[in-house]
Design a protein around this motif. Structure first.
Motif, PDB file in Angstrom:
ATOM      1  N   ASN A  57      34.394  64.578  79.388  1.00  0.00           N
ATOM      2  CA  ASN A  57      35.670  64.872  80.033  1.00  0.00           C
ATOM      3  C   ASN A  57      35.608  64.486  81.505  1.00  0.00           C
ATOM      4  N   LYS A  58      36.776  64.451  82.125  1.00  0.00           N
ATOM      5  CA  LYS A  58      36.812  64.239  83.570  1.00  0.00           C
ATOM      6  C   LYS A  58      36.066  65.376  84.262  1.00  0.00           C
ATOM      7  N   LEU A  59      35.403  65.077  85.350  1.00  0.00           N
ATOM      8  CA  LEU A  59      34.793  66.132  86.152  1.00  0.00           C
ATOM      9  C   LEU A  59      35.875  66.819  86.975  1.00  0.00           C
ATOM     10  N   PRO A  60      35.752  68.125  87.160  1.00  0.00           N
ATOM     11  CA  PRO A  60      36.759  68.824  87.957  1.00  0.00           C
ATOM     12  C   PRO A  60      36.606  68.518  89.438  1.00  0.00           C
ATOM     13  N   SER A  61      37.659  68.763  90.178  1.00  0.00           N
ATOM     14  CA  SER A  61      37.564  68.676  91.641  1.00  0.00           C
ATOM     15  C   SER A  61      36.905  69.934  92.167  1.00  0.00           C
ATOM     16  N   VAL A  62      36.545  69.941  93.435  1.00  0.00           N
ATOM     17  CA  VAL A  62      35.851  71.090  94.022  1.00  0.00           C
ATOM     18  C   VAL A  62      36.721  72.341  93.890  1.00  0.00           C
ATOM     19  N   GLY A  63      36.114  73.407  93.398  1.00  0.00           N
ATOM     20  CA  GLY A  63      36.827  74.664  93.233  1.00  0.00           C
ATOM     21  C   GLY A  63      37.541  74.800  91.908  1.00  0.00           C
ATOM     22  N   ARG A  64      37.464  73.773  91.071  1.00  0.00           N
ATOM     23  CA  ARG A  64      38.115  73.838  89.764  1.00  0.00           C
ATOM     24  C   ARG A  64      37.069  73.751  88.652  1.00  0.00           C
ATOM     25  N   ILE A  65      37.519  73.997  87.407  1.00  0.00           N
ATOM     26  CA  ILE A  65      36.621  73.964  86.269  1.00  0.00           C
ATOM     27  C   ILE A  65      37.204  73.058  85.190  1.00  0.00           C
ATOM     28  N   ASN A  66      36.334  72.588  84.320  1.00  0.00           N
ATOM     29  CA  ASN A  66      36.738  71.816  83.149  1.00  0.00           C
ATOM     30  C   ASN A  66      35.863  72.211  81.971  1.00  0.00           C
ATOM     31  N   ARG A 111      26.620  67.796  71.144  1.00  0.00           N
ATOM     32  CA  ARG A 111      25.287  68.361  71.402  1.00  0.00           C
ATOM     33  C   ARG A 111      25.366  69.692  72.119  1.00  0.00           C
ATOM     34  N   THR A 112      26.293  69.809  73.081  1.00  0.00           N
ATOM     35  CA  THR A 112      26.426  71.042  73.850  1.00  0.00           C
ATOM     36  C   THR A 112      27.841  71.130  74.403  1.00  0.00           C
ATOM     37  N   GLU A 113      28.368  72.336  74.473  1.00  0.00           N
ATOM     38  CA  GLU A 113      29.651  72.589  75.128  1.00  0.00           C
ATOM     39  C   GLU A 113      29.379  73.213  76.492  1.00  0.00           C
ATOM     40  N   TYR A 114      30.035  72.696  77.517  1.00  0.00           N
ATOM     41  CA  TYR A 114      29.872  73.225  78.872  1.00  0.00           C
ATOM     42  C   TYR A 114      31.218  73.583  79.490  1.00  0.00           C
ATOM     43  N   THR A 115      31.229  74.683  80.201  1.00  0.00           N
ATOM     44  CA  THR A 115      32.242  74.912  81.221  1.00  0.00           C
ATOM     45  C   THR A 115      31.612  74.475  82.535  1.00  0.00           C
ATOM     46  N   ILE A 116      32.177  73.454  83.168  1.00  0.00           N
ATOM     47  CA  ILE A 116      31.620  72.939  84.414  1.00  0.00           C
ATOM     48  C   ILE A 116      32.474  73.426  85.587  1.00  0.00           C
ATOM     49  N   VAL A 117      31.812  74.081  86.523  1.00  0.00           N
ATOM     50  CA  VAL A 117      32.447  74.540  87.755  1.00  0.00           C
ATOM     51  C   VAL A 117      31.916  73.672  88.892  1.00  0.00           C
ATOM     52  N   ARG A 118      32.819  73.040  89.604  1.00  0.00           N
ATOM     53  CA  ARG A 118      32.379  72.192  90.721  1.00  0.00           C
ATOM     54  C   ARG A 118      32.360  73.035  91.989  1.00  0.00           C
ATOM     55  N   LEU A 119      31.146  73.285  92.479  1.00  0.00           N
ATOM     56  CA  LEU A 119      30.985  74.131  93.670  1.00  0.00           C
ATOM     57  C   LEU A 119      31.131  73.339  94.963  1.00  0.00           C
ATOM     58  N   ALA A 120      30.706  72.093  94.955  1.00  0.00           N
ATOM     59  CA  ALA A 120      30.781  71.232  96.139  1.00  0.00           C
ATOM     60  C   ALA A 120      30.820  69.785  95.648  1.00  0.00           C
ATOM     61  N   GLU A 121      30.839  68.842  96.576  1.00  0.00           N
ATOM     62  CA  GLU A 121      31.002  67.442  96.187  1.00  0.00           C
ATOM     63  C   GLU A 121      29.967  67.019  95.151  1.00  0.00           C
ATOM     64  N   HIS A 122      28.708  67.437  95.352  1.00  0.00           N
ATOM     65  CA  HIS A 122      27.650  67.049  94.417  1.00  0.00           C
ATOM     66  C   HIS A 122      26.861  68.282  93.951  1.00  0.00           C
ATOM     67  N   GLU A 123      27.579  69.349  93.672  1.00  0.00           N
ATOM     68  CA  GLU A 123      26.925  70.585  93.207  1.00  0.00           C
ATOM     69  C   GLU A 123      27.788  71.206  92.105  1.00  0.00           C
ATOM     70  N   TYR A 124      27.160  71.471  90.969  1.00  0.00           N
ATOM     71  CA  TYR A 124      27.899  71.919  89.783  1.00  0.00           C
ATOM     72  C   TYR A 124      27.189  73.103  89.128  1.00  0.00           C
ATOM     73  N   TYR A 125      27.996  74.013  88.631  1.00  0.00           N
ATOM     74  CA  TYR A 125      27.524  75.196  87.910  1.00  0.00           C
ATOM     75  C   TYR A 125      27.962  75.030  86.459  1.00  0.00           C
TER      76      TYR A 125
END
Length: 830
Positions: free
Chosen positions: A524-533, A545-559
């Motif tokens: 999927n598209k990566l979220p912008s900073v402060g958003r999730i996908n 293989r795996t399902e992720y909720t990706i939270v973009r914490l900063a430009e190059h930092e992801y949770y």
């Protein structure tokens, strides 16, 4: 001896020989197998050779199915008779509850195409009059089951492997494994006889292998130490006795009657089969000890332990009750040998954690039945990258580094004892618990939490009044816990509920290469900073293989947040991908932060009201509004004295937030939320209600709807796949096509039961699919389920039939997210 091969298989039992055979059959022409002693000298030689076709694990059932069909072809290919007696398998039931279990078994068996038939006590008695039946309720008969000679089938596979070019070397022991960056260097030692023992000689050779497979059976702990990994494969004593001839049985057969099936008296914890005019009795009794926790003694070869008749006295007497003519038979021979187990009874098959091109095939408690299919599907994994079936439930990484030898030994003893104990779909086994607990565990227990076990974590399943027993509440129908889960689900739909989701897997991925890497790694598209996908990492075959909720914490930092039951599984795949792609994308850090963060999910129409009363902000009335905190965004907020990473998302489909917090502050946060929730009627909610609620929203779950046997497109999730970018598995996903499709059904089932997510689906007379999840919908007042059907059937409004308790019940495919399809409640402002 060859010193360079494509694949080296370590272990010459039934499993190892099957793997070598199937690798050669799959096209690898440079395979060698090593056995430290003689072929079959491990547990294979003293196995009873039963071939129980069906297993409640979907993957294991397919493995057994392949084995049974494959073994029938070996004589034609090799000229060796494997000694396969197709006598059938009679699963007898003494109670109505056992019949309920068998009816669930039967419906699940149909999903794999496993044949069966029902037999009444009178029918059993008419066909096999030596069996006492007046206390039986009935039986499930698998007519294609039977038994086989373990040594013969192993030798047949070994001959077939040699015919295909496999080199088999006996009396060579693997003593060290070293990965040189491109291949494995395996130090092997020639073993020699000395005083009846097998001891290492001075002769050593280093074999270089691109791939290594370990099928070391009882020696799994030694293998794990050499590899520097943890492996919960530890043997448990298994006893069976061979009896002298039974004159009544001899007479019965002399009259031209067919051989008895394998007689499984599950309520008596035993199986019985014929053996040369007598009987073999095998038992799964309580208190069978684990052995060789720290390795097999050098002096132990094809040896046995002393028989413990006192331990199996009850099962022996039960056999005499079931087959009265056996009471006069003497004891001819006895076996008490080590059979390897794992904590859940399923083998460990797949890539070793943290290692390249190292494959495990360990922990087989039903190794003869599983050997053929394991070789076939593991060869697919190794040669093609993925198997035709989802092998995740057997993956060695389903247990993490928190696992210890003591844990494995005690859980394996429990798994052995539970072979014939009623397997309620809602069962929770007690051994080694509690072990992994979140800080709020004691508080939750004091409020009546009945806990489930997820990857070692204790997680509330539901909350019940004082004195309530979860063990007594279990059932194949609506258990005693059912009404409590209904009340909890209604609380979320109508008010507010608090759910402990601390077990979620959490990773931090950051660094200059993190963005490019995750853009390639997920679909999927990566979220912008402060958003999730929501997004998926795919296999090389294009499946999930795996399902992720990706939270973009900063430009190059992801949770990254993923399923709690799969931490080591997800972490290993992610770390290996980072290691592979860092040279291309740049420096990337990957950290497993699962145990650093606790998670509470608060959800329901009143959830905003609860949070407003504890949030610390200059404008507490609007900080949680849609304008300042929209759906699918993340904000760092303060709740009382607790810094919280709040994510506006709810797995229940209601207005809600996930509150990720420093785990050491969890009790303070729990107390504060509980007190604030009193004014709004907040209810503590467990995983079972949450599971029902997510089905009302058609939210797929990893391990049920999502897995390595279906693509995200087959899961009907195109909105989470960005075909405008390049990502791992993209072309394979497109080439895979749509072979099945995920749907949601509302079901008019029995008044006292709901589906469990293992049932077969019919369209008219045609079997078209299976459920993967099931439960009860408080929104619609009826049963609900999710599953996969043939694509042409996956049309809203299609009427299907769901098989439950040997009857077909009406179901209808409904639109995705039948509850609140426009997501109005999730976006609710206030």
């Amino acid at each position: 001896m060859k010193t360079q091969v494509k694949a080296l298989v370590v272990g010459g039992g039934a499993v190892g020989t099957s793997i070598a055979y199937h690798l050669a059959r799959a096209g690898w022409d440079d395979v060698m197998l090593l056995e430290r002693d003689e072929l079959t000298s491990g547990s294979t030689w003293h196995a009873a050779g039963l071939l129980p076709y069906f297993n409640m694990s979907f993957a294991t059932t397919h493995i057994h199915d392949y084995s049974i069909k494959f073994y029938k072809t070996l004589e034609e290919e090799t000229g060796l008779n494997a000694g396969f007696a197709v006598v059938g398998n009679l699963r007898m039931a003494q109670t109505d509850e056992r019949m309920d279990e068998y009816m669930l078994y039967a419906s699940t068996a149909e999903t794999c195409g496993v044949p069966y038939e029902w037999m009444t006590p009178d029918q059993i008695k008419a066909k096999w009059p030596l069996i006492r039946t007046e206390d039986l309720k009935g039986a499930l008969y698998h007519q294609t089951d039977g038994y086989i000679n373990p040594a013969d089938v192993t030798m047949a596979m070994a001959k077939g492997a040699r015919q295909r070019g496999v080199v088999i070397e006996r009396k060579w022991q693997a003593d060290a494994f070293h990965w040189n960056g491109e291949a494995w260097e395996v130090t092997v030692t020639k073993m020699v006889e000395k005083g009846g023992n097998l001891v290492p000689s001075d002769e050593q050779v280093v074999v270089t292998a691109e791939h290594v497979v370990t099928a070391s059976g009882n020696h799994a702990q030694r293998t794990a130490k050499m590899l520097g990994i943890k492996m919960p494969a530890i043997p448990v004593e298994h006893q069976f006795i061979v009896m002298d001839q039974d004159p009544e049985l001899v007479k019965f057969r002399a009259e031209g009657n067919v051989e008895h099936p394998v007689i499984r008296d599950a309520d008596a914890q035993s199986y019985v089969r014929e053996e040369r005019g007598g009987w073999i009795l095998g038992v799964y009794e309580p208190n069978a000890p684990a052995r060789f926790e720290y390795g097999v003694p050098d002096s132990f070869r094809a040896d046995l332990f002393q028989l413990d008749l006192d331990r199996i006295e009850d099962q022996y007497m039960a056999m005499n009750h079931r087959i009265p003519s056996a009471e006069s038979c003497g004891l001819k021979d006895d076996f008490n040998g080590p059979i390897c187990y794992t904590p859940d009874g399923n083998p460990l098959v797949g890539p070793a954690p943290g290692l390249r091109n190292m494959w495990l095939a360990e922990g087989f408690s039903f190794g003869i039945t599983a050997a053929g299919g394991t070789g076939y599907y593991l060869a697919q994994l190794m040669v093609k990258g993925e198997a035709d079936i989802d092998m995740a439930s057997l993956d060695p990484k389903r247990y993490g580094d928190w696992m210890t030898t003591e844990f494995a030994a005690r859980k394996n003893e429990e798994a052995y004892e539970h072979v014939y104990i009623l397997h309620h779909p809602d069962e929770e086994r007690p051994a080694c618990r509690p072990l992994r607990t979140s800080p709020a565990y004691d508080r939750q227990a004091a409020r009546g939490a009945q806990f489930g076990w997820v990857n070692g974590w204790e997680r509330p399943n539901y909350y019940a009044p004082e004195g309530f027993s979860d063990r007594d509440a279990r059932s194949f129908r609506r258990g005693g816990w059912w009404q409590y889960a209904v009340d909890e689900a209604k609380a979320v739909r109508e008010g507010v509920g608090l759910i402990d989701a601390t077990a979620f897997t959490k990773h931090l991925v950051k660094g200059p290469g993190a963005t490019a890497f995750l853009d390639w790694f997920t679909c999927n598209k990566l979220p912008s900073v402060g958003r999730i996908n929501l997004t998926y990492a795919l296999t090389g075959a294009g499946t999930t293989r795996t399902e992720y909720t990706i939270v973009r914490l900063a430009e190059h930092e992801y949770y990254l947040v993923s399923a709690g039951g799969w931490t080591a599984y997800d972490s290993d795949y992610l770390r290996k991908a980072v290691e592979d792609k860092a040279p291309e994308f740049g420096y990337i850090e990957c950290h497993d932060v699962t145990t650093q963060w606790g998670v509470f999910a608060i959800a329901g129409p009143k959830s905003r009201d609860v949070l407003r009363s504890v949030i610390k902000d200059a404008d507490p009335d609007t900080v949680l509004s849609n304008k300042r905190f929209p759906w699918l965004t993340m904000r760092n907020i303060e709740l009382g004295m607790v810094p919280v990473r709040a994510i506006r998302v709810a797995y229940t489909g209601e207005l809600g937030w996930e509150l990720h917090h420093p785990i050491e502050m969890q009790n303070h946060l729990f107390d504060m939320l509980e007190k604030a929730g009193e004014a709004h009627g907040m209810k503590l909610v467990g995983a079972r209600a949450q599971n029902w609620l997510r089905q009302e929203k058609s939210y797929r779950a990893f391990g049920t709807e999502l897995g390595r046997d279906a693509t995200p497109l087959e899961a009907d999730l195109p909105r989470f796949v960005d075909m405008n970018k390049d990502f791992h598995g993209k072309q394979a996903m497109a080439d895979h096509g749509i072979k099945a499709k995920c749907v949601t059904l509302l079901i008019d089932g029995p008044v006292d039961a709901d589906p469990w997510g293992r049932e077969v689906l019919y369209h008219g007379e045609r079997r078209v699919g299976r459920l993967t999840s099931g439960g009860y919908s408080v929104a619609f007042g009826k049963s609900i389920g999710m599953g996969y059907v043939k694509p042409e059937t996956a049309v809203v409004g299609t009427k299907l039939k769901v098989k439950m308790f040997d009857q077909l019940w009406d179901g209808e495919i409904v639109e995705d997210s039948p509850y609140d399809p426009k997501n109005a409640t999730i976006r609710m402002d206030g």
